[in-house]
Design a protein around this motif. Structure first.
Motif, PDB file in Angstrom:
ATOM      1  N   PRO A  22       0.828  -1.218   0.000  1.00 43.23           N
ATOM      2  CA  PRO A  22       0.000   0.000   0.000  1.00 43.23           C
ATOM      3  C   PRO A  22       0.856   1.259   0.000  1.00 43.23           C
ATOM      4  N   GLY A  23       0.448   2.201  -0.793  1.00 44.04           N
ATOM      5  CA  GLY A  23       1.158   3.470  -0.892  1.00 44.04           C
ATOM      6  C   GLY A  23       0.314   4.462  -1.650  1.00 44.04           C
ATOM      7  N   ALA A  24       0.968   5.435  -2.265  1.00 43.64           N
ATOM      8  CA  ALA A  24       0.229   6.472  -2.987  1.00 43.64           C
ATOM      9  C   ALA A  24      -0.574   5.888  -4.145  1.00 43.64           C
ATOM     10  N   ASP A  25       0.020   4.938  -4.889  1.00 46.00           N
ATOM     11  CA  ASP A  25      -0.694   4.333  -6.022  1.00 46.00           C
ATOM     12  C   ASP A  25      -1.977   3.658  -5.560  1.00 46.00           C
ATOM     13  N   PHE A  26      -1.861   2.874  -4.503  1.00 43.87           N
ATOM     14  CA  PHE A  26      -3.011   2.155  -3.960  1.00 43.87           C
ATOM     15  C   PHE A  26      -4.092   3.134  -3.504  1.00 43.87           C
ATOM     16  N   ALA A  27      -3.668   4.191  -2.814  1.00 47.38           N
ATOM     17  CA  ALA A  27      -4.623   5.158  -2.285  1.00 47.38           C
ATOM     18  C   ALA A  27      -5.383   5.856  -3.405  1.00 47.38           C
ATOM     19  N   VAL A  28      -4.687   6.235  -4.480  1.00 44.28           N
ATOM     20  CA  VAL A  28      -5.339   6.929  -5.589  1.00 44.28           C
ATOM     21  C   VAL A  28      -6.310   6.000  -6.314  1.00 44.28           C
ATOM     22  N   VAL A  29      -5.922   4.746  -6.509  1.00 46.34           N
ATOM     23  CA  VAL A  29      -6.813   3.788  -7.181  1.00 46.34           C
ATOM     24  C   VAL A  29      -8.081   3.582  -6.365  1.00 46.34           C
ATOM     25  N   VAL A  30      -7.931   3.386  -5.056  1.00 46.98           N
ATOM     26  CA  VAL A  30      -9.107   3.169  -4.197  1.00 46.98           C
ATOM     27  C   VAL A  30     -10.007   4.393  -4.212  1.00 46.98           C
ATOM     28  N   ARG A  31      -9.415   5.572  -4.072  1.00 47.27           N
ATOM     29  CA  ARG A  31     -10.221   6.791  -4.034  1.00 47.27           C
ATOM     30  C   ARG A  31     -11.028   6.960  -5.319  1.00 47.27           C
ATOM     31  N   ASN A  32     -10.382   6.757  -6.466  1.00 49.39           N
ATOM     32  CA  ASN A  32     -11.084   6.964  -7.722  1.00 49.39           C
ATOM     33  C   ASN A  32     -12.062   5.839  -8.035  1.00 49.39           C
ATOM     34  N   ALA A  33     -11.783   4.641  -7.541  1.00 47.53           N
ATOM     35  CA  ALA A  33     -12.721   3.536  -7.738  1.00 47.53           C
ATOM     36  C   ALA A  33     -14.022   3.775  -6.984  1.00 47.53           C
ATOM     37  N   LEU A  34     -13.973   4.600  -5.946  1.00 46.39           N
ATOM     38  CA  LEU A  34     -15.204   4.964  -5.242  1.00 46.39           C
ATOM     39  C   LEU A  34     -16.106   5.817  -6.120  1.00 46.39           C
ATOM     40  N   ALA A  35     -15.500   6.520  -7.093  1.00 45.64           N
ATOM     41  CA  ALA A  35     -16.306   7.317  -8.019  1.00 45.64           C
ATOM     42  C   ALA A  35     -17.031   6.404  -8.987  1.00 45.64           C
ATOM     43  N   SER A  36     -16.293   5.453  -9.573  1.00 49.07           N
ATOM     44  CA  SER A  36     -16.904   4.494 -10.495  1.00 49.07           C
ATOM     45  C   SER A  36     -15.888   3.430 -10.839  1.00 49.07           C
ATOM     46  N   ARG A  37     -16.380   2.303 -11.354  1.00 47.21           N
ATOM     47  CA  ARG A  37     -15.475   1.236 -11.788  1.00 47.21           C
ATOM     48  C   ARG A  37     -14.552   1.750 -12.896  1.00 47.21           C
ATOM     49  N   ARG A  38     -15.114   2.491 -13.852  1.00 45.06           N
ATOM     50  CA  ARG A  38     -14.331   2.996 -14.981  1.00 45.06           C
ATOM     51  C   ARG A  38     -13.219   3.916 -14.502  1.00 45.06           C
ATOM     52  N   ALA A  39     -13.530   4.775 -13.526  1.00 41.39           N
ATOM     53  CA  ALA A  39     -12.515   5.695 -13.010  1.00 41.39           C
ATOM     54  C   ALA A  39     -11.399   4.932 -12.306  1.00 41.39           C
ATOM     55  N   GLY A  40     -11.766   3.924 -11.514  1.00 38.29           N
ATOM     56  CA  GLY A  40     -10.759   3.143 -10.801  1.00 38.29           C
ATOM     57  C   GLY A  40      -9.859   2.369 -11.731  1.00 38.29           C
ATOM     58  N   VAL A  41     -10.449   1.723 -12.744  1.00 40.71           N
ATOM     59  CA  VAL A  41      -9.648   0.941 -13.690  1.00 40.71           C
ATOM     60  C   VAL A  41      -8.744   1.853 -14.512  1.00 40.71           C
ATOM     61  N   ALA A  42      -9.258   3.014 -14.919  1.00 35.23           N
ATOM     62  CA  ALA A  42      -8.424   3.964 -15.665  1.00 35.23           C
ATOM     63  C   ALA A  42      -7.240   4.415 -14.822  1.00 35.23           C
ATOM     64  N   THR A  43      -7.478   4.699 -13.553  1.00 41.94           N
ATOM     65  CA  THR A  43      -6.390   5.090 -12.655  1.00 41.94           C
ATOM     66  C   THR A  43      -5.373   3.964 -12.530  1.00 41.94           C
ATOM     67  N   ALA A  44      -5.873   2.732 -12.427  1.00 39.00           N
ATOM     68  CA  ALA A  44      -4.992   1.572 -12.291  1.00 39.00           C
ATOM     69  C   ALA A  44      -4.069   1.433 -13.492  1.00 39.00           C
ATOM     70  N   PHE A  45      -4.609   1.594 -14.693  1.00 32.53           N
ATOM     71  CA  PHE A  45      -3.766   1.491 -15.883  1.00 32.53           C
ATOM     72  C   PHE A  45      -2.825   2.688 -16.003  1.00 32.53           C
ATOM     73  N   GLY A  46      -3.229   3.829 -15.461  1.00 32.90           N
ATOM     74  CA  GLY A  46      -2.314   4.963 -15.407  1.00 32.90           C
ATOM     75  C   GLY A  46      -1.113   4.667 -14.530  1.00 32.90           C
ATOM     76  N   VAL A  47      -1.358   4.009 -13.385  1.00 33.24           N
ATOM     77  CA  VAL A  47      -0.258   3.605 -12.500  1.00 33.24           C
ATOM     78  C   VAL A  47       0.684   2.643 -13.230  1.00 33.24           C
ATOM     79  N   ALA A  48       0.107   1.669 -13.937  1.00 33.67           N
ATOM     80  CA  ALA A  48       0.936   0.725 -14.700  1.00 33.67           C
ATOM     81  C   ALA A  48       1.758   1.463 -15.760  1.00 33.67           C
ATOM     82  N   GLY A  49       1.177   2.494 -16.367  1.00 28.72           N
ATOM     83  CA  GLY A  49       1.916   3.295 -17.336  1.00 28.72           C
ATOM     84  C   GLY A  49       3.086   4.020 -16.704  1.00 28.72           C
ATOM     85  N   GLY A  50       2.888   4.523 -15.482  1.00 28.81           N
ATOM     86  CA  GLY A  50       3.986   5.163 -14.772  1.00 28.81           C
ATOM     87  C   GLY A  50       5.116   4.189 -14.482  1.00 28.81           C
ATOM     88  N   LEU A  51       4.748   2.962 -14.087  1.00 29.17           N
ATOM     89  CA  LEU A  51       5.762   1.932 -13.849  1.00 29.17           C
ATOM     90  C   LEU A  51       6.503   1.581 -15.132  1.00 29.17           C
TER      91      LEU A  51
END
Length: 219
Positions: free
Chosen positions: A19-48
């Motif tokens: 758990p860290g900043a990536d995890f926190a951002v994914v969880v926060r945005n997934a609360l908005a919607s599934r699409r928002a959470g998954v998009a954030t998740a792939f953004g994190v993978a892009g950063g990696l």
């Protein structure tokens, strides 16, 4: 699979799932919607992908060797995390006030989540920049990847494979987190629970950003 590759896979899994900043951002945005959470998740993978590509290309060594460049990335990363954390905490305060007004006027019916909205690009960018502006990641990959290149093997194909393992794990783990949050959405989106989660993630992001900036000042 050779022993070194198995060991690296285990280490990479722990790094990605921690758990860290990536995890926190994914969880926060997934609360908005599934699409928002998954998009954030792939953004994190892009950063990696950026970090691992830099390590493979040897450019991460430049970042380590030039203190001013490293400090600039650290400043941007800390400021961005503070920005995200502050947005989350301000959102919590506004939602608390709005929910209180709605409860008095309409008998307590919850309003829409303030982050909900069309389009995935903002969430993709948030995930990408949260990870890409982490100044510790290139240093970590630069020091870690060479340790798992067996003597006598060409370095480039091996490091490309190691980088692909890390990015592939992130591309599975973070969307899975987003989908789990969405699956639990009926409970997690209750006003009190949602506000508590957003407050926790906001505080975590603010703390991580503050640590990065404090390290910059103290070094």
């Amino acid at each position: 699979m050779d022993g070194q590759l198995m060991a690296f896979t285990g280490i990479a899994a722990g790094m990605v799932a921690m758990p860290g900043a990536d995890f926190a951002v994914v969880v926060r945005n997934a609360l908005a919607s599934r699409r928002a959470g998954v998009a954030t998740a792939f953004g994190v993978a892009g950063g990696l992908l950026v970090h691992t590509a830099l390590a493979v290309a040897g450019l991460a060594a430049v970042l380590v060797a030039v203190p001013a460049l490293f400090e600039t990335v650290q400043l941007l990363g800390g400021a961005y995390l503070l920005y995200l954390g502050a947005r989350a905490l301000i959102s919590v305060a506004r939602r608390s006030a709005a929910d209180g007004q709605a409860a008095g006027a309409q008998g307590g019916g919850p309003g829409p989540h303030p982050m909900a909205g069309p389009g995935t690009a903002p969430y993709l960018r948030q995930g990408f920049f949260t990870n890409a502006l982490n100044p510790k990641a290139p240093v970590l990959f630069l020091s870690l990847l060479p340790q798992f290149v067996p003597a006598g093997q060409p370095a480039l194909p091996r490091t490309l494979l190691l980088a692909a393992i890390v990015v592939g794990m992130a591309a599975v783990w973070f969307p899975a987190v987003a989908l789990l949050v969405d699956r639990l959405g009926a409970w997690l989106r209750r006003p009190r629970v949602s506000r508590a989660l957003e407050a926790i993630t906001g505080a975590l992001l603010t703390a991580l950003g503050g640590i990065l900036l404090a390290e910059l000042v103290l070094t």
